[in-house]
Design an enzyme around this catalytic site. Structure first.
Site, PDB file in Angstrom:
ATOM      1  N   ILE A 129       0.710  -1.201  -0.093  1.00  0.00           N
ATOM      2  CA  ILE A 129       0.217   0.056   0.014  1.00  0.00           C
ATOM      3  C   ILE A 129       0.721   1.011   0.107  1.00  0.00           C
ATOM      4  O   ILE A 129       0.542   2.236  -0.263  1.00  0.00           O
ATOM      5  CB  ILE A 129      -0.843   0.088   1.340  1.00  0.00           C
ATOM      6  CG1 ILE A 129      -0.208   0.199   2.385  1.00  0.00           C
ATOM      7  CG2 ILE A 129      -1.931  -1.224   1.441  1.00  0.00           C
ATOM      8  CD1 ILE A 129      -1.165   0.647   3.615  1.00  0.00           C
ATOM      9  N   ASP A 130       2.278   1.301   0.375  1.00  0.00           N
ATOM     10  CA  ASP A 130       3.077   2.273   0.406  1.00  0.00           C
ATOM     11  C   ASP A 130       3.337   2.743  -0.973  1.00  0.00           C
ATOM     12  O   ASP A 130       4.015   4.054  -1.060  1.00  0.00           O
ATOM     13  CB  ASP A 130       4.250   1.902   1.294  1.00  0.00           C
ATOM     14  CG  ASP A 130       4.017   1.713   2.784  1.00  0.00           C
ATOM     15  OD1 ASP A 130       2.901   2.284   3.344  1.00  0.00           O
ATOM     16  OD2 ASP A 130       4.642   1.189   3.280  1.00  0.00           O
TER      17      ASP A 130
END
Length: 325
Positions: A129-130
């Site tokens: 998700i980063d």
């Protein structure tokens, strides 16, 4: 010609869109290439323990909109255990796997890269998700996280305005500030703090004061957790309240950001990655990771994907600073 058996695993933190990848790999692998699939349970832990279950069309039915991963996950790294790499190679033989598809982030794909150097037939799919994996413009899960954080900023905005408060929102991003920057821009944040940039408490306080001096009696500050590991949200909130006397509150979004149903974008991207991954397996093009470059899905060497992190562009951050204060 004997059917080939392919293993699939998901490693590291859970992420919306993982099931879309699994579904795509299995669907095309069975219908186009007549492969059999074994789902490796709990990531590399399952490879260390020969823990798997069959994956067929029935098992992947209905999983597209589901968050998380039907295979489970762990943060096990075989190369941190004695002879871990050799154990994985031996267990591939025991499970009769002809190839492996590893879906994960920097650590999971780092393992995949080392196994590829040991001549293991393996293909990687980028997940975080980063959005900080090198070699791909976007990873699935990022869009979902940005949408969740943006909605949270919108909701917190109304409380900030109603109570004349400074609201500090801490979001994920240990090494990079992609989520903070994109969600902060989309949510109209008045300041965004990310690991790639250096700040002083005085600069933060000065920016908030400047905003209040021009008649705005509330502010939204979005902070990536990696701007300072360990309680950065609380630190900033305390500093702002001490330095300005403005009532300040902090909200840590935590695991909310990576849970729940994936967005349409992440479902489509995960599906495209899965199709491309099983096509690489069929072509025998191992040691590669699928990636999004522009609007094209391409294959890059796993070594290129894990050799460095992808950090926030200075140009994009400079754009965001126009709206600070």
């Amino acid at each position: 010609m004997a059917e080939k058996t392919i293993g699939i695993l998901t490693g590291g933190g859970d992420c919306p869109g993982l099931n879309a990848v699994i579904r795509a790999v299995v669907r095309k692998g069975i219908t186009a290439y007549r492969y059999r699939f074994r789902g490796i349970l709990k990531g590399w832990k399952g490879m260390m323990e020969c823990d798997w279950e069959p994956l067929g069309l029935e098992e992947i039915s209905g999983i597209l909109p589901k968050g998380g991963t039907i295979l489970g996950t762990s943060r096990t790294n075989p190369f941190k255990e004695e002879d871990g790499g050799e154990i994985v190679v031996d267990n591939m033989r025991r499970m009769k796997l002809d190839a492996l598809v590893a879906i994960g982030g920097e650590d999971t794909l780092g393992v995949a890269n080392k196994l590829a150097s040991m001549s293991v037939p393996i293909v990687g799919v980028p997940k975080t998700i980063d959005n900080d994996l090198n070699g791909t413009d976007y990873t699935f899960g990022f869009d979902t996280a940005v949408n969740i954080v943006t909605e949270a900023i919108d909701r917190i905005h109304t409380t900030a305005e109603s109570h004349n408060r400074v609201m500090v929102i801490e979001v994920m991003g240990r090494h990079s500030g992609w989520i903070a920057l994109h969600a902060g821009l989309a949510g109209g944040a008045d300041m965004i703090l990310i690991p790639e940039q250096k700040y002083t408490i005085q600069e933060i306080v000065s920016t908030i004061r400047k905003r209040h001096e021009r008649g705005k009696d509330f502010s939204i500050v979005v902070v990536a957790e990696g701007a300072q590991l360990g309680g950065i949200g609380q630190l900033v909130a305390h500093a702002v309240e001490e330095g300005t006397s403005y009532e300040t509150r902090v909200t840590v979004l935590g695991h909310l950001q990576r849970g729940g149903t994936p967005t349409a974008f992440d479902r489509v991207l995960g599906t495209r990655f899965g199709i491309a991954a099983i096509d690489l397996v069929h072509a025998g093009d191992f040691g590669k990771m699928v990636s999004l470059q522009g609007n094209e899905i391409v294959a890059i060497p796993l070594a290129e994907a894990v050799n460095q992190l992808k950090l926030v562009d200075q140009e994009l951050y400079d754009l965001a600073t126009v709206f600070f204060g």
